[in-house]
Design a protein around this motif. Structure first.
Motif, PDB file in Angstrom:
ATOM      1  N   GLN A 114      45.318  45.368  49.930  1.00  0.00           N
ATOM      2  CA  GLN A 114      44.755  46.662  49.854  1.00  0.00           C
ATOM      3  C   GLN A 114      43.511  46.589  50.911  1.00  0.00           C
ATOM      4  O   GLN A 114      42.463  47.130  50.189  1.00  0.00           O
ATOM      5  CB  GLN A 114      44.315  47.270  48.688  1.00  0.00           C
ATOM      6  CG  GLN A 114      45.813  47.700  47.722  1.00  0.00           C
ATOM      7  CD  GLN A 114      46.598  48.687  48.170  1.00  0.00           C
ATOM      8  OE1 GLN A 114      46.184  49.719  49.348  1.00  0.00           O
ATOM      9  NE2 GLN A 114      47.819  49.060  47.551  1.00  0.00           N
ATOM     10  N   LEU A 124      37.005  49.324  40.503  1.00  0.00           N
ATOM     11  CA  LEU A 124      37.945  49.778  41.248  1.00  0.00           C
ATOM     12  C   LEU A 124      39.245  48.773  40.866  1.00  0.00           C
ATOM     13  O   LEU A 124      39.423  47.883  41.322  1.00  0.00           O
ATOM     14  CB  LEU A 124      37.889  49.441  42.747  1.00  0.00           C
ATOM     15  CG  LEU A 124      39.116  50.053  43.522  1.00  0.00           C
ATOM     16  CD1 LEU A 124      39.232  51.589  43.614  1.00  0.00           C
ATOM     17  CD2 LEU A 124      38.450  49.692  45.332  1.00  0.00           C
ATOM     18  N   GLN A 148      42.248  48.363  53.209  1.00  0.00           N
ATOM     19  CA  GLN A 148      41.555  49.617  53.636  1.00  0.00           C
ATOM     20  C   GLN A 148      40.703  49.996  52.508  1.00  0.00           C
ATOM     21  O   GLN A 148      39.544  50.231  52.854  1.00  0.00           O
ATOM     22  CB  GLN A 148      42.348  50.537  54.511  1.00  0.00           C
ATOM     23  CG  GLN A 148      41.459  51.451  54.902  1.00  0.00           C
ATOM     24  CD  GLN A 148      40.484  51.160  56.194  1.00  0.00           C
ATOM     25  OE1 GLN A 148      41.034  50.476  56.857  1.00  0.00           O
ATOM     26  NE2 GLN A 148      39.255  51.687  55.920  1.00  0.00           N
ATOM     27  N   LYS A 149      41.160  50.138  51.252  1.00  0.00           N
ATOM     28  CA  LYS A 149      40.776  50.556  50.245  1.00  0.00           C
ATOM     29  C   LYS A 149      39.514  49.599  49.637  1.00  0.00           C
ATOM     30  O   LYS A 149      38.446  49.971  49.143  1.00  0.00           O
ATOM     31  CB  LYS A 149      41.794  50.750  49.002  1.00  0.00           C
ATOM     32  CG  LYS A 149      42.837  51.727  49.176  1.00  0.00           C
ATOM     33  CD  LYS A 149      43.660  51.872  48.072  1.00  0.00           C
ATOM     34  CE  LYS A 149      44.616  53.465  48.421  1.00  0.00           C
ATOM     35  NZ  LYS A 149      45.643  53.347  47.387  1.00  0.00           N
ATOM     36  N   THR A 150      39.863  48.248  49.710  1.00  0.00           N
ATOM     37  CA  THR A 150      38.749  47.355  49.504  1.00  0.00           C
ATOM     38  C   THR A 150      37.512  47.433  50.446  1.00  0.00           C
ATOM     39  O   THR A 150      36.247  47.477  49.936  1.00  0.00           O
ATOM     40  CB  THR A 150      39.463  45.774  49.505  1.00  0.00           C
ATOM     41  OG1 THR A 150      40.619  45.725  48.682  1.00  0.00           O
ATOM     42  CG2 THR A 150      38.337  44.949  49.170  1.00  0.00           C
ATOM     43  N   CYS A 171      48.914  45.972  43.880  1.00  0.00           N
ATOM     44  CA  CYS A 171      47.933  44.802  44.230  1.00  0.00           C
ATOM     45  C   CYS A 171      47.905  43.817  43.530  1.00  0.00           C
ATOM     46  O   CYS A 171      47.664  43.832  42.243  1.00  0.00           O
ATOM     47  CB  CYS A 171      46.358  45.387  44.524  1.00  0.00           C
ATOM     48  SG  CYS A 171      45.154  44.165  45.098  1.00  0.00           S
ATOM     49  N   LEU A 216      43.172  48.569  41.460  1.00  0.00           N
ATOM     50  CA  LEU A 216      43.942  48.847  42.737  1.00  0.00           C
ATOM     51  C   LEU A 216      45.448  48.665  42.356  1.00  0.00           C
ATOM     52  O   LEU A 216      45.908  47.532  42.156  1.00  0.00           O
ATOM     53  CB  LEU A 216      43.591  48.021  44.250  1.00  0.00           C
ATOM     54  CG  LEU A 216      42.286  48.108  44.611  1.00  0.00           C
ATOM     55  CD1 LEU A 216      42.318  47.049  45.473  1.00  0.00           C
ATOM     56  CD2 LEU A 216      42.602  49.565  45.166  1.00  0.00           C
ATOM     57  N   ILE A 219      36.324  44.729  41.729  1.00  0.00           N
ATOM     58  CA  ILE A 219      37.670  45.359  42.138  1.00  0.00           C
ATOM     59  C   ILE A 219      38.722  44.156  41.739  1.00  0.00           C
ATOM     60  O   ILE A 219      38.538  42.884  41.750  1.00  0.00           O
ATOM     61  CB  ILE A 219      37.589  45.051  43.705  1.00  0.00           C
ATOM     62  CG1 ILE A 219      36.282  45.859  44.607  1.00  0.00           C
ATOM     63  CG2 ILE A 219      38.667  45.492  44.340  1.00  0.00           C
ATOM     64  CD1 ILE A 219      36.176  45.944  45.841  1.00  0.00           C
ATOM     65  N   ASP A 252      36.811  50.075  52.345  1.00  0.00           N
ATOM     66  CA  ASP A 252      36.103  51.402  51.933  1.00  0.00           C
ATOM     67  C   ASP A 252      34.879  51.224  50.967  1.00  0.00           C
ATOM     68  O   ASP A 252      33.996  51.657  50.854  1.00  0.00           O
ATOM     69  CB  ASP A 252      37.029  52.298  51.958  1.00  0.00           C
ATOM     70  CG  ASP A 252      37.722  52.945  53.153  1.00  0.00           C
ATOM     71  OD1 ASP A 252      37.234  52.481  54.147  1.00  0.00           O
ATOM     72  OD2 ASP A 252      38.798  53.722  53.104  1.00  0.00           O
ATOM     73  N   ALA A 253      35.699  50.568  49.846  1.00  0.00           N
ATOM     74  CA  ALA A 253      34.770  50.549  48.331  1.00  0.00           C
ATOM     75  C   ALA A 253      33.529  49.810  48.751  1.00  0.00           C
ATOM     76  O   ALA A 253      32.456  50.016  48.399  1.00  0.00           O
ATOM     77  CB  ALA A 253      35.659  49.799  47.379  1.00  0.00           C
TER      78      ALA A 253
END
Length: 271
Positions: free
Chosen positions: A245, A232, A247-249, A237, A234, A205, A251-252
């Motif tokens: 980020q 991923l 929430q995206k982190t 970021c 972002l 990420i 979730d991943a």
């Protein structure tokens, strides 16, 4: 063993380190071991470890390396290979101290490099996967420029005061990291050789606007790894995906853990 959400001290590498566990202990569930960045600590992960424990059902353990947080100071100057020493000399003792049985590493920046070094150097079948946030495999001019700028900020702004809220030995924390990276010999630092020895799935990420490294770091991982690498990138970021980020982190990483669980379940059923 830990009590969820409460700090603890443990002995590793001949000194005392602070740590904090969240969720189930290693005898109850797999464990996510969190390895912080060059100026991070157990506390500077903020609420992310608890959220990770809630989202995955795993136990999560974060600790502060020597010089950081409430841990004992590190001898200075740090050697150029300090991340390799951390991975092969200290991290194994940390895993022993918490009774690690199986799980994954989540590393950020220096911590991601340490996680990769461990997985590519130490044969440990307990480690099932790696999450590498903003990893460093080699130095880049733009990253070194940002680290030089951090030194100016530390000495001429309120950065030292802000960091002192999280580090008992704040000068040891800052100059241990900054001094090593700005050593002229560090320009030649390169750990790409460990990539070919990774034997577990990897989730990488990185922020598109990372001020310490370019996508070349991730490209090296993709090109040289023989194992699956998910990436991923972002938007909006910088160097800290779990802050910029969250929430995206989250979730991943949760999805990555769920896929590892599914693979393990399928392998057990086939056996």
């Amino acid at each position: 063993m830990w009590t969820s959400g409460e700090g603890m001290m443990m002995r590793a590498g001949g000194r005392w380190l602070e740590g904090k566990g969240f969720g189930p202990t290693p005898d109850k569930a797999p464990t996510i071991v969190m390895l912080h960045e060059g100026l991070g600590s157990a506390e500077l992960w903020r609420d992310f470890p608890q959220k990770l424990a809630d989202a995955t059902g795993y136990g999560v353990f974060a600790y502060s390396r020597f010089g950081y947080g409430g841990s004992d100071p590190a001898p200075l100057p740090r050697p150029i290979d300090y991340m390799s020493r951390e991975a092969t000399e200290v991290l194994p003792e940390v895993l022993g101290a918490i009774g690690f049985r199986k799980g994954i590493f989540v590393g950020h920046s220096d911590g991601a490099s340490i996680a990769a070094i461990y997985a590519g150097t130490v044969q440990d079948h307990r480690v099932r996967g790696l999450v590498l946030m903003a990893p460093h495999f080699f130095t880049e001019p733009m990253g070194l420029k940002s680290i030089a700028a951090a030194k100016l900020a530390y000495e001429n702004s309120d950065l030292r005061q802000r960091l002192a809220r999280y580090h008992v030995h704040v000068d040891n924390a800052f100059y241990g990291w900054n001094g090593a990276w700005l050593d002229p010999e560090f320009e030649k630092w390169n750990i790409e050789e460990v990539i070919a020895y990774l034997r577990v799935p990897v989730l990488a990420i990185q922020g598109v606007d990372d001020q310490y490294g370019t996508r070349a770091q991730i490209a090296a991982l993709e090109e040289q790894s023989y194992n699956p690498v998910d990436v991923l990138m972002l938007e909006e970021c910088r160097h800290s995906p779990f802050i910029d980020q969250p929430q995206k982190t989250l979730d991943a990483i949760s999805d990555f853990v769920a896929r590892l669980d599914a693979i393990e379940a399928a392998e057990a059923e086939a056996a």
